[in-house]
Design a protein around this motif. Structure first.
Motif, PDB file in Angstrom:
ATOM      1  N   LYS A 137       0.826  -1.213   0.000  1.00 49.43           N
ATOM      2  CA  LYS A 137       0.000   0.000   0.000  1.00 49.43           C
ATOM      3  C   LYS A 137       0.858   1.260   0.000  1.00 49.43           C
ATOM      4  O   LYS A 137       2.007   1.249   0.439  1.00 49.43           O
ATOM      5  CB  LYS A 137      -0.897   0.022   1.244  1.00 49.43           C
TER       6      LYS A 137
ATOM      7  N   TYR B  65      -2.953  10.366   9.198  1.00 52.10           N
ATOM      8  CA  TYR B  65      -3.469  10.834  10.494  1.00 52.10           C
ATOM      9  C   TYR B  65      -4.990  11.057  10.460  1.00 52.10           C
ATOM     10  O   TYR B  65      -5.712  10.522  11.290  1.00 52.10           O
ATOM     11  CB  TYR B  65      -2.771  12.115  10.968  1.00 52.10           C
TER      12      TYR B  65
ATOM     13  N   PHE C 214      -6.058   0.988   7.122  1.00 53.93           N
ATOM     14  CA  PHE C 214      -6.078   1.263   5.675  1.00 53.93           C
ATOM     15  C   PHE C 214      -5.222   0.261   4.912  1.00 53.93           C
ATOM     16  O   PHE C 214      -5.510  -0.089   3.764  1.00 53.93           O
ATOM     17  CB  PHE C 214      -5.604   2.697   5.388  1.00 53.93           C
TER      18      PHE C 214
ATOM     19  N   VAL D 264      -7.140   9.731   8.639  1.00 51.49           N
ATOM     20  CA  VAL D 264      -7.845   8.460   8.417  1.00 51.49           C
ATOM     21  C   VAL D 264      -8.020   7.673   9.720  1.00 51.49           C
ATOM     22  O   VAL D 264      -8.778   6.701   9.771  1.00 51.49           O
ATOM     23  CB  VAL D 264      -7.099   7.632   7.349  1.00 51.49           C
TER      24      VAL D 264
ATOM     25  N   GLY E 243       1.754   8.271   3.976  1.00 47.85           N
ATOM     26  CA  GLY E 243       1.324   7.866   5.315  1.00 47.85           C
ATOM     27  C   GLY E 243       1.644   8.882   6.392  1.00 47.85           C
ATOM     28  O   GLY E 243       1.242  10.025   6.338  1.00 47.85           O
ATOM     29  N   ALA E 244       2.398   8.434   7.397  1.00 51.68           N
ATOM     30  CA  ALA E 244       2.731   9.296   8.537  1.00 51.68           C
ATOM     31  C   ALA E 244       3.816  10.302   8.188  1.00 51.68           C
ATOM     32  O   ALA E 244       4.093  11.218   8.961  1.00 51.68           O
ATOM     33  CB  ALA E 244       3.187   8.448   9.717  1.00 51.68           C
TER      34      ALA E 244
ATOM     35  N   THR F  28       6.240   5.432  13.402  1.00 54.03           N
ATOM     36  CA  THR F  28       4.859   5.866  13.186  1.00 54.03           C
ATOM     37  C   THR F  28       4.071   5.989  14.484  1.00 54.03           C
ATOM     38  O   THR F  28       3.416   7.027  14.705  1.00 54.03           O
ATOM     39  CB  THR F  28       4.166   4.899  12.212  1.00 54.03           C
TER      40      THR F  28
ATOM     41  N   GLY G 177      -4.385   0.451  14.472  1.00 53.77           N
ATOM     42  CA  GLY G 177      -4.250   1.584  13.556  1.00 53.77           C
ATOM     43  C   GLY G 177      -5.554   1.785  12.803  1.00 53.77           C
ATOM     44  O   GLY G 177      -6.575   1.175  13.118  1.00 53.77           O
ATOM     45  N   SER G 178      -5.516   2.613  11.755  1.00 53.83           N
ATOM     46  CA  SER G 178      -6.771   2.862  11.024  1.00 53.83           C
ATOM     47  C   SER G 178      -7.183   1.646  10.210  1.00 53.83           C
ATOM     48  O   SER G 178      -8.340   1.495   9.839  1.00 53.83           O
ATOM     49  CB  SER G 178      -6.574   4.054  10.084  1.00 53.83           C
TER      50      SER G 178
HETATM   51  C1  LIG Z   1      -0.489   7.885  10.469  1.00 49.62           C
HETATM   52  C2  LIG Z   1      -1.458   6.884   9.864  1.00 49.62           C
HETATM   53  O1  LIG Z   1      -2.664   7.525   9.551  1.00 49.62           O
HETATM   54  C3  LIG Z   1      -0.904   6.311   8.564  1.00 49.62           C
HETATM   55  C4  LIG Z   1       0.418   5.592   8.710  1.00 49.62           C
HETATM   56  O2  LIG Z   1       0.827   5.230   7.376  1.00 49.62           O
HETATM   57  P1  LIG Z   1       2.274   4.609   7.094  1.00 49.62           P
HETATM   58  O3  LIG Z   1       2.271   4.079   5.711  1.00 49.62           O
HETATM   59  O4  LIG Z   1       3.312   5.608   7.465  1.00 49.62           O
HETATM   60  O5  LIG Z   1       2.257   3.412   8.143  1.00 49.62           O
HETATM   61  P2  LIG Z   1       3.472   2.453   8.546  1.00 49.62           P
HETATM   62  O6  LIG Z   1       3.776   1.638   7.320  1.00 49.62           O
HETATM   63  O7  LIG Z   1       2.915   1.666   9.667  1.00 49.62           O
HETATM   64  O8  LIG Z   1       4.605   3.364   8.934  1.00 49.62           O
HETATM   65  C5  LIG Z   1      -1.702   5.766  10.913  1.00 49.62           C
HETATM   66  C6  LIG Z   1      -2.851   4.841  10.522  1.00 49.62           C
HETATM   67  O9  LIG Z   1      -3.639   5.180   9.625  1.00 49.62           O
HETATM   68  O10 LIG Z   1      -2.924   3.737  11.127  1.00 49.62           O
END
Ligand SMILES: C[C@@](O)(CCOP(=O)(O)OP(=O)(O)O)CC(=O)O
Ligand SMILES: Nc1ncnc2c1ncn2[C@@H]1O[C@H](COP(=O)(O)OP(=O)(O)O)[C@@H](O)[C@H]1O
Length: 509
Positions: free
Chosen positions: A12, A19, A237, A21, A439-440, A307, A234-235
């Motif tokens: 993904k 955040y 996703f 999400v 993501g984060a 994260t 986590g969310s």
């Molecule tokens: C912060 C977030 O909304 C997204 C994090 O996306 P990443 O792709 O950074 O996640 P990791 O692969 O675990 O590092 C936390 C969440 O949605 O769970």
């Protein structure tokens, strides 16, 4: 001997909605990758041991040194629970793997509830041999490139064999952030549910409806196992993208998992909780795909981002400065939604006039985005496409600015200055539509959406130009993700001999 059960699941990239999400009031824009995880479940080809002999399950990850785990399974009708001995593997592997162990334990427990003790014992009588493999992009290939005297560029990555041996222990591998554990657990749980006849094969046929009950059951179980193994909710996703492919994702209420998150075997029966008929699974998956003739590229920039720590700080800031935080999140959410709709608009324009669209993408691949609207005399049907690509670029830049602002206010390096410089250097390249931190954020990676390189001569490839910038700036891997992965979708059954390199991996027991 029945044919092996093979299920693959994609990785993904959360290109917008990091955040936000975590709050069901907002959505995330998730792209499922062309890079996939594969699980092959085979029944062991030897005479069934006597009825009282222990059932053995062997799990192997041949890409890693010493990645073999042996489990002994006791199906106890009285307790109506399947115990996957958490200690048996210690005799055979130098490291435990809670992701594999919990996926086995919880999926077999669910299977016993769903198909009954007798059926489960029959399916397990000969034992199981499970092979797990992830496409090369899930792990840094820097050492493999160096060992072959190859540079850290896209064409060099393409020269590596599929499922290349990493030469290291699993615990020591450098992951690239494509969501290896979510894709692993999704492919393993789905393959087991199929192999144990808990869900019908049609559930994961490549053309199966996304809402098929078998896929939904696997989603709920994989979300539970993933949260249990990661020790956090986590969310989700990443698991949702692994099951359903690219999407606009809105999370489920985490309270649905609370009865199951206690240590040890779950007190409550699993099936009623993870069943798709449980309305508590109120996640929402809306269709999404990248525009035609574009390519998502991801660069593995640094050793990784913490994260959970970033999430904790952002949510603390949101609580303490809620008025300003909610205003920023609402503004960012509007930008994210407009970005996703603008990307989908490009797919509509392609459907309306693919010739004009293709001509525009070829034209844009030779110009920096600041030059896209500078040329008069463009035919109106092409000008309309150029304007939507230009809007896309502007929206990605606006999202980046809001993510930087959130980071500054929360005291988290979401897009730190080094990433800003790298992204600006890349986004200014001809043929680059936009980019950001996935993501984060942090120092992990950067993503770019670029014009499809097949439209340009090799020396003019946007991906090559960007890859050279990345290599110059970071000297690290550049993981190319083809735009087509959106069409590839989520988890699906595979034919073992149609996946290059997989049969050889399975047979090299
Ligand atoms: C912060 C977030 O909304 C997204 C994090 O996306 P990443 O792709 O950074 O996640 P990791 O692969 O675990 O590092 C936390 C969440 O949605 O769970
Ligand atoms: N090929 C593999 N075989 C077995 N387990 C794997 C494999 N790849 C990843 N894992 C498991 O997934 C874990 C990584 O999960 P996590 O730290 O959440 O990373 P990510 O964010 O990439 O999912 C590893 O510690 C390992 O237990």
């Amino acid at each position: 001997m029945s044919a092996p059960t093979v299920v693959s699941a994609p990785g993904k990239v959360l290109v917008a909605g990091g955040y936000l999400v975590l709050d069901p009031a907002y959505s995330g824009v998730v792209v499922s990758t062309s890079s996939r995880f594969y699980t092959v479940v085979s029944t062991v080809d030897r005479p069934a041991p006597d009825a009282h002999a222990p059932i053995q399950i062997r799990v192997r990850s041949p890409q890693f040194v010493d990645a073999v785990w042996l489990y002994t399974v006791a199906v106890d009708p009285a307790l109506n629970a399947v115990v996957v001995d958490p200690h048996a593997h210690k005799a055979h592997s130098t490291s435990a793997n809670k992701f594999v162990h919990l996926a086995l334990q919880r999926t077999l427990a669910l299977a016993q509830e769903a198909v009954g003790t007798g059926s489960l014992q029959n399916s397990l009588a000969h034992g199981l041999d499970i092979t797990i493999a992830g496409d090369n992009d899930f792990y840094s290939q820097r050492a493999q490139l160096a060992a072959r005297g190859l540079p850290a560029t896209l064409p060099a990555l393409a020269q590596l064999p599929p499922f290349a041996s990493t030469g290291v222990r699993l615990a020591d591998v450098h992951k690239t952030g494509l969501g290896s554990s979510a894709a692993l657990i999704t492919s393993l749980v789905s393959a087991l549910l199929l192999h144990l006849r808990v869900v019908p094969p049609a559930s994961f046929a490549p053309d199966a409806a996304p809402a098929a009950d078998g896929r939904a059951l696997s989603h709920n179980l994989a979300q539970y196992v993933h949260c249990l193994a990661q020790g956090k909710v986590g969310s989700g996703f990443d698991v949702s993208a692994a099951l359903f492919g690219s999407q606009l994702y809105t999370r489920f209420d985490p309270a649905v998992l609370e009865p199951l998150m206690a240590d040890g075997a779950p007190a409550a029966p699993l099936l009623p909780i993870v069943s798709p008929s449980n309305p508590a699974w109120n996640y929402h998956v809306a269709p999404f795909k990248l525009p035609p003739l574009t390519r998502l590229m991801l660069a593995d920039v640094d050793a990784g981002t913490d994260t959970p720590s970033f999430v904790g700080k952002v949510l603390k800031w949101r609580k303490e400065d809620s008025e300003r935080a909610n205003a920023l999140w609402d503004a960012l959410n509007r930008l994210n939604n407009t970005l996703s709709q603008t990307l989908l608009k490009l797919s509509e324009l392609y459907a309306q006039d693919d010739a004009a669209y293709k001509k525009v993408v070829k034209y844009l691949s030779t110009l920096q985005s600041v030059q896209w609207l500078a040329h008069p005399g463009i035919p109106p049907e092409e000008q309309a496409v150029i304007e939507v690509f230009s809007d896309t670029h502007d929206l990605t830049q606006a999202v980046r600015a809001k993510m930087r602002e959130m980071g500054e206010l929360a005291g988290v390096p979401i897009e730190p200055p080094e990433q800003t410089e790298l992204l600006n250097a890349c986004v200014s390249r001809a043929g680059v539509i936009g980019g950001g931190v996935p993501g984060a954020g942090g120092y992990d990676a950067v993503w770019l959406l670029v014009c499809d390189p097949t439209l340009c001569p090799p020396e003019e490839l946007p991906s090559t130009r960007v890859g050279l910038v990345w290599s110059k700036w970071t000297g690290l891997d550049v993981s190319p993700l083809a735009a087509q992965e959106s069409a590839a979708g989520g988890a699906r059954t595979e034919a073992l001999d149609e996946v290059p390199g997989l049969r050889a991996l399975v047979d090299a027991a």
